[in-house]
Design a protein around this motif. Structure first.
Motif, PDB file in Angstrom:
ATOM      1  N   ILE A  21     -19.747  48.586  53.072  1.00 58.75           N
ATOM      2  CA  ILE A  21     -21.073  48.326  53.329  1.00 58.75           C
ATOM      3  C   ILE A  21     -21.494  48.142  51.911  1.00 58.75           C
ATOM      4  CG2 ILE A  21     -23.678  48.440  54.102  1.00 58.75           C
ATOM      5  CD1 ILE A  21     -22.192  50.081  56.645  1.00 58.75           C
ATOM      6  N   VAL A  22     -21.543  49.176  51.203  1.00 58.79           N
ATOM      7  CA  VAL A  22     -22.147  49.503  50.050  1.00 58.79           C
ATOM      8  C   VAL A  22     -21.245  48.241  48.882  1.00 58.79           C
ATOM      9  CG1 VAL A  22     -22.327  50.929  47.698  1.00 58.79           C
ATOM     10  CG2 VAL A  22     -22.782  51.702  50.115  1.00 58.79           C
ATOM     11  N   GLY A  23     -19.846  48.171  49.192  1.00 61.67           N
ATOM     12  CA  GLY A  23     -19.042  47.335  48.447  1.00 61.67           C
ATOM     13  C   GLY A  23     -19.466  46.006  48.713  1.00 61.67           C
ATOM     14  N   SER A  24     -19.828  45.401  49.927  1.00 54.25           N
ATOM     15  CA  SER A  24     -20.423  44.270  50.109  1.00 54.25           C
ATOM     16  C   SER A  24     -21.477  43.961  49.553  1.00 54.25           C
ATOM     17  CB  SER A  24     -20.668  44.109  51.600  1.00 54.25           C
ATOM     18  OG  SER A  24     -19.352  44.295  52.575  1.00 54.25           O
ATOM     19  N   CYS A  25     -22.677  45.129  49.314  1.00 51.18           N
ATOM     20  CA  CYS A  25     -23.757  44.687  48.613  1.00 51.18           C
ATOM     21  C   CYS A  25     -23.607  44.535  47.356  1.00 51.18           C
ATOM     22  CB  CYS A  25     -24.870  46.035  48.993  1.00 51.18           C
ATOM     23  SG  CYS A  25     -25.323  46.348  50.537  1.00 51.18           S
ATOM     24  N   ALA A  26     -22.685  45.295  46.529  1.00 53.62           N
ATOM     25  CA  ALA A  26     -22.431  45.060  45.224  1.00 53.62           C
ATOM     26  C   ALA A  26     -21.793  43.565  45.205  1.00 53.62           C
ATOM     27  CB  ALA A  26     -21.548  46.234  44.864  1.00 53.62           C
ATOM     28  N   LEU A  27     -20.749  43.263  45.991  1.00 58.45           N
ATOM     29  CA  LEU A  27     -20.010  41.962  45.544  1.00 58.45           C
ATOM     30  C   LEU A  27     -21.081  40.982  45.849  1.00 58.45           C
ATOM     31  CD1 LEU A  27     -17.499  40.498  45.460  1.00 58.45           C
ATOM     32  CD2 LEU A  27     -17.268  40.494  47.863  1.00 58.45           C
ATOM     33  N   PHE A  28     -22.014  41.067  46.849  1.00 57.81           N
ATOM     34  CA  PHE A  28     -22.913  39.788  47.062  1.00 57.81           C
ATOM     35  C   PHE A  28     -24.138  39.956  46.060  1.00 57.81           C
ATOM     36  CE2 PHE A  28     -26.774  37.932  49.187  1.00 57.81           C
ATOM     37  CZ  PHE A  28     -26.162  36.836  49.568  1.00 57.81           C
ATOM     38  N   GLY A  29     -24.376  40.801  45.694  1.00 60.70           N
ATOM     39  CA  GLY A  29     -25.308  40.968  44.507  1.00 60.70           C
ATOM     40  C   GLY A  29     -24.730  40.354  43.257  1.00 60.70           C
ATOM     41  N   LEU A  30     -23.304  40.576  42.722  1.00 57.94           N
ATOM     42  CA  LEU A  30     -22.719  39.804  41.683  1.00 57.94           C
ATOM     43  C   LEU A  30     -22.684  38.365  41.993  1.00 57.94           C
ATOM     44  CD1 LEU A  30     -19.853  42.401  40.912  1.00 57.94           C
ATOM     45  CD2 LEU A  30     -21.866  41.836  39.417  1.00 57.94           C
ATOM     46  N   PHE A  31     -22.469  38.036  43.318  1.00 56.70           N
ATOM     47  CA  PHE A  31     -22.456  36.585  43.518  1.00 56.70           C
ATOM     48  C   PHE A  31     -23.539  35.997  43.395  1.00 56.70           C
ATOM     49  CE2 PHE A  31     -23.129  33.365  46.746  1.00 56.70           C
ATOM     50  CZ  PHE A  31     -22.089  32.456  46.526  1.00 56.70           C
ATOM     51  N   VAL A 168     -17.288  33.871  48.205  1.00 53.55           N
ATOM     52  CA  VAL A 168     -17.698  34.940  47.397  1.00 53.55           C
ATOM     53  C   VAL A 168     -16.841  35.562  46.480  1.00 53.55           C
ATOM     54  CG1 VAL A 168     -19.274  37.009  47.501  1.00 53.55           C
ATOM     55  CG2 VAL A 168     -19.863  35.046  48.998  1.00 53.55           C
ATOM     56  N   MET A 169     -16.003  36.216  47.245  1.00 55.11           N
ATOM     57  CA  MET A 169     -14.723  36.953  46.329  1.00 55.11           C
ATOM     58  C   MET A 169     -14.314  36.284  45.247  1.00 55.11           C
ATOM     59  SD  MET A 169     -13.206  40.176  46.943  1.00 55.11           S
ATOM     60  CE  MET A 169     -13.205  40.678  48.506  1.00 55.11           C
ATOM     61  N   VAL A 170     -13.704  34.936  45.450  1.00 55.14           N
ATOM     62  CA  VAL A 170     -13.313  34.136  44.398  1.00 55.14           C
ATOM     63  C   VAL A 170     -14.265  33.596  43.144  1.00 55.14           C
ATOM     64  CG1 VAL A 170     -11.908  31.972  43.852  1.00 55.14           C
ATOM     65  CG2 VAL A 170     -11.474  33.257  45.822  1.00 55.14           C
ATOM     66  N   ALA A 173     -14.750  37.155  41.106  1.00 50.09           N
ATOM     67  CA  ALA A 173     -13.551  37.189  40.602  1.00 50.09           C
ATOM     68  C   ALA A 173     -13.449  36.220  39.285  1.00 50.09           C
ATOM     69  CB  ALA A 173     -12.339  37.436  41.392  1.00 50.09           C
ATOM     70  N   LYS A 174     -13.570  34.992  39.420  1.00 48.79           N
ATOM     71  CA  LYS A 174     -13.503  34.121  38.246  1.00 48.79           C
ATOM     72  C   LYS A 174     -14.530  34.126  37.311  1.00 48.79           C
ATOM     73  CE  LYS A 174     -11.072  30.352  40.786  1.00 48.79           C
ATOM     74  NZ  LYS A 174     -11.069  29.000  41.094  1.00 48.79           N
ATOM     75  N   ASN A 175     -15.749  34.580  37.556  1.00 48.49           N
ATOM     76  CA  ASN A 175     -16.733  34.565  36.594  1.00 48.49           C
ATOM     77  C   ASN A 175     -16.939  35.928  36.045  1.00 48.49           C
ATOM     78  OD1 ASN A 175     -17.863  32.025  36.737  1.00 48.49           O
ATOM     79  ND2 ASN A 175     -18.522  32.590  38.819  1.00 48.49           N
ATOM     80  N   PHE A 176     -16.513  37.003  36.603  1.00 45.07           N
ATOM     81  CA  PHE A 176     -16.659  38.449  36.120  1.00 45.07           C
ATOM     82  C   PHE A 176     -15.775  38.475  34.970  1.00 45.07           C
ATOM     83  CE2 PHE A 176     -16.418  42.958  36.067  1.00 45.07           C
ATOM     84  CZ  PHE A 176     -17.781  43.438  36.740  1.00 45.07           C
ATOM     85  N   ASP A 177     -16.024  39.045  33.987  1.00 40.32           N
ATOM     86  CA  ASP A 177     -15.431  39.370  32.729  1.00 40.32           C
ATOM     87  C   ASP A 177     -15.149  40.721  32.523  1.00 40.32           C
ATOM     88  OD1 ASP A 177     -13.841  38.932  30.637  1.00 40.32           O
ATOM     89  OD2 ASP A 177     -15.100  38.262  29.155  1.00 40.32           O
TER      90      ASP A 177
END
Length: 193
Positions: A21-31, A168-170, A173-177
């Motif tokens: 859940i925490v990982g999903s929030c972090a991933l969606f926040g970055l998205f 979202v994951m892709v 991953a493509k934008n995160f440096d």
């Protein structure tokens, strides 16, 4: 404790269940950050974060090797509790202080160059420090964690496109440096003969 001064944290079953859940929030926040904010500015903020965290993870990774030469166990610095922040442990051994010098140089140079090998070394350092400091405690907690992360991966890799209109994951991953994945060059440079 040998090999490091930080105490090991043991995950509870509640922590393991909350991890996806925490990982999903972090991933969606970055998205959302990459989708609605300037990509370059987001990566600058993340680079500053990884510079700061990288110094301490690299220090923790190098310190056991430096302790073979600098054997003093005396601690310098302070350990204090602040009202809002909580406990701040800024105590260092001489080996940790000596290790912090190359760790700082390495981290600054990584942020400036983003060289793939430095990215890999820093990413491996994050992994080593995480494994050293966090324990799953039991097979039951490991099973809860892996089951939750299994469904986390399925949703964010395959299901997010149907819900959010893009993978979202892709996208992240493509934008995160940052040092979150191992990087390899597509072609090695060829020497002139």
């Amino acid at each position: 404790e040998e090999g490091g001064s930080a105490e090991r944290e043991v995950l509870s079953s509640k922590d393991a269940a909350q991890f996806p859940i925490v990982g999903s929030c972090a991933l969606f926040g970055l998205f959302c950050a990459f989708k609605y904010l300037d990509k370059e500015m987001v990566n600058i903020v993340l680079s500053a974060y990884f510079l700061f965290v990288g110094i301490f993870t690299m220090t923790g990774t190098l310190a056991p090797f430096v302790e073979l030469v600098v054997t003093s166990k005396e601690k310098y610095g302070f350990k204090k509790t602040f009202p809002v922040i909580g406990e701040v442990d800024a105590e260092f051994t001489m080996a940790e202080f000596v290790s912090m010098v190359p760790a700082t140089i390495f981290s600054v140079y990584y942020v400036k160059t983003k060289h793939f090998m430095m990215n890999n070394v820093m990413g491996i350092s994050f992994c080593v420090q995480s494994i050293e400091r966090i324990s799953i405690g039991s097979y039951k907690i490991g099973a809860i964690l892996l089951s939750g992360l299994f469904f986390y991966d399925i949703f964010w890799v395959f299901g997010s496109e149907k819900v959010f209109g893009s993978n979202v994951m892709v996208t992240v991953a493509k934008n995160f440096d940052g040092p979150i994945k191992l990087l390899f060059p597509r072609a090695l440079p060829v020497a002139d003969i």
